[in-house]
Design a protein around this motif. Structure first.
Motif, mmCIF file in Angstrom:
data_model
loop_
_atom_site.group_PDB
_atom_site.id
_atom_site.type_symbol
_atom_site.label_atom_id
_atom_site.label_comp_id
_atom_site.label_asym_id
_atom_site.label_seq_id
_atom_site.Cartn_x
_atom_site.Cartn_y
_atom_site.Cartn_z
ATOM 1 N N HIS A 136 0.787 -1.086 0.180
ATOM 2 C CA HIS A 136 0.066 0.021 -0.102
ATOM 3 C C HIS A 136 0.758 1.327 0.010
ATOM 4 C CE1 HIS A 136 0.685 -0.258 4.272
ATOM 5 N NE2 HIS A 136 0.331 1.132 4.499
ATOM 6 N N ASP A 137 2.172 1.498 0.579
ATOM 7 C CA ASP A 137 2.743 2.470 0.795
ATOM 8 C C ASP A 137 3.972 2.428 -0.233
ATOM 9 O OD1 ASP A 137 1.371 4.141 2.555
ATOM 10 O OD2 ASP A 137 2.219 3.562 4.284
ATOM 11 N N HIS B 229 1.495 9.398 -2.539
ATOM 12 C CA HIS B 229 2.077 8.100 -2.789
ATOM 13 C C HIS B 229 1.045 7.098 -2.938
ATOM 14 C CE1 HIS B 229 0.587 7.883 1.386
ATOM 15 N NE2 HIS B 229 0.497 6.770 1.153
ATOM 16 N N HIS C 292 -6.483 3.880 -0.512
ATOM 17 C CA HIS C 292 -6.241 3.625 1.050
ATOM 18 C C HIS C 292 -6.254 4.940 2.134
ATOM 19 C CE1 HIS C 292 -1.860 4.028 0.401
ATOM 20 N NE2 HIS C 292 -1.803 4.133 1.668
ATOM 21 N N HIS C 293 -6.146 6.014 1.577
ATOM 22 C CA HIS C 293 -6.279 7.113 2.372
ATOM 23 C C HIS C 293 -7.655 7.865 2.086
ATOM 24 C CE1 HIS C 293 -2.517 7.111 4.275
ATOM 25 N NE2 HIS C 293 -1.910 6.894 3.295
ATOM 26 N N ASP D 247 -4.128 0.777 8.702
ATOM 27 C CA ASP D 247 -3.183 1.631 8.392
ATOM 28 C C ASP D 247 -2.909 2.722 9.495
ATOM 29 O OD1 ASP D 247 -0.828 2.984 7.197
ATOM 30 O OD2 ASP D 247 -2.036 3.884 5.674
HETATM 31 FE FE LIG Z 1 -0.265 5.180 2.979
#
Ligand SMILES: [Fe+2]
Length: 336
Positions: A205-206, A234, A257-258, A286
């Protein structure tokens, strides 16, 4: 080429015909058995699964035509030759459409029968060989696919860990997020395919942080809105990096995901249930791990405090269903 081990079951209500065929075929070297009716034939097949059945079409009780589909279902590898009166070739052709290999006409020409039997058994042997080859091939392909996925996941894992290792604040983050996300997925009862996607999405994810300015990431003070937006790129950058190697569901999971459940983040394109479920799961996993880890601008929060914060943000930042699944698992234990 005739095979000594080939076995034949002759099914005919007339004993004289059975004897005639049996004598001829035994002389040819086949192992031969007889049955006087469809019911007897089924009984014989249970203990003696013949390679070939010669099946009389007209028999009292259950006819050969009725028995044929039953044989083909229960013994798909057994070949069937129909025996019919010369006057009824139409019925024999109908039987071939239902899976019979050939037909022979009464009164029999025994040489032709022997030839027909040999041809049918040879064809059956080839078909079985092809089937076995295909099954073997499929098994090989399945094994290779598992192996390739395993190697690929291992390579990605190594890359992610290397990326995190240079930063003491993020070391181990993706691994912990993966564990929490999978626990939430299981709590939600997701099918195994979705769990697998979740594993890949969480792990990577990151990965887009590779493009984020390290000095901004490790800044001890509060970020300016521009710096914050820069860091947030990102998610999309990561989605772009993994797109060539994973399926669309994983790509979308990473891209979103954010996203906030209420849709209030700047530039957020979807909200609520429209955010992919995997991304809604990731968001909580997260956030929980980020809160319970040291950051350049603050020390780690206590687990109870972090749980309280997640609870507070359910319905605004986080999906309520995913939120209660998360609170249902023993998060502190999973995170360790
Ligand atoms: Fe992230």
């Amino acid at each position: 080429m005739m095979n000594q081990r080939d076995s034949i079951l002759v099914v005919d209500d007339e004993v004289a015909i059975r004897r005639l065929l049996r004598q001829k075929l035994s002389r040819q070297g086949y192992h031969c058995e007889e049955a006087g009716s469809a019911v007897e034939a089924l009984g014989k097949m249970k203990s003696y699964s013949a390679d070939l059945v010669i099946l009389d079409i007209k028999m009292p009780g259950k006819s050969g035509m009725d028995l044929l589909p039953e044989l083909k279902v229960n013994y798909p590898d057994t070949a069937v030759i129909m025996a019919t009166a010369v006057t009824e070739p139409g019925i024999a052709i109908q039987c071939m459409k239902q899976g019979a290999s050939d037909y022979i006409c009464k009164p029999f020409n025994l040489e032709e029968v022997a030839l027909g039997v040999e041809r049918t058994l040879e064809k059956r042997r080839l078909e079985l060989q092809i089937k076995e080859y295909q099954e073997h091939l499929q098994q090989k392909v399945d094994q290779q696919t598992v192996e390739i996925r395993r190697l690929f996941l291992g390579a990605i894992e190594a890359l992610v860990f290397a990326l995190e290792a240079k930063d003491k604040y993020t070391a181990g983050h993706s691994r912990r997020v993966t564990e929490i996300a999978l626990a939430i997925g299981r709590e939600l009862g997701l099918p195994e395919d979705d769990i697998e996607d979740l594993r890949w999405g969480s792990l990577m994810h990151d990965v887009g942080k590779i493009a984020v300015d390290q000095s901004i990431q490790n800044e001890p003070g509060k970020l300016t809105p521009e710096e914050y937006e820069h860091i947030m790129t990102h998610a999309n950058v990561g989605a772009g990096i993994v797109r060539p190697v994973v399926n669309d569901r994983v790509v979308e999971m990473i891209a979103h995901h954010h996203d906030r459940y209420d849709g209030t983040r700047l530039d957020q394109s979807v909200a609520g249930e429209d955010i992919p479920l995997g991304a809604r799961i990731l968001a909580i996993a997260d956030a929980f791990d980020a809160m319970t880890s040291d950051r350049p601008y603050r020390p780690a929060m206590a687990v109870e405090e972090a749980l309280q914060e997640i609870r507070r943000c359910i319905g605004t930042q986080f999906d309520p269903v995913v939120g209660s699944a998360f609170l249902g698992i023993d998060a502190s234990r999973t995170a360790l």
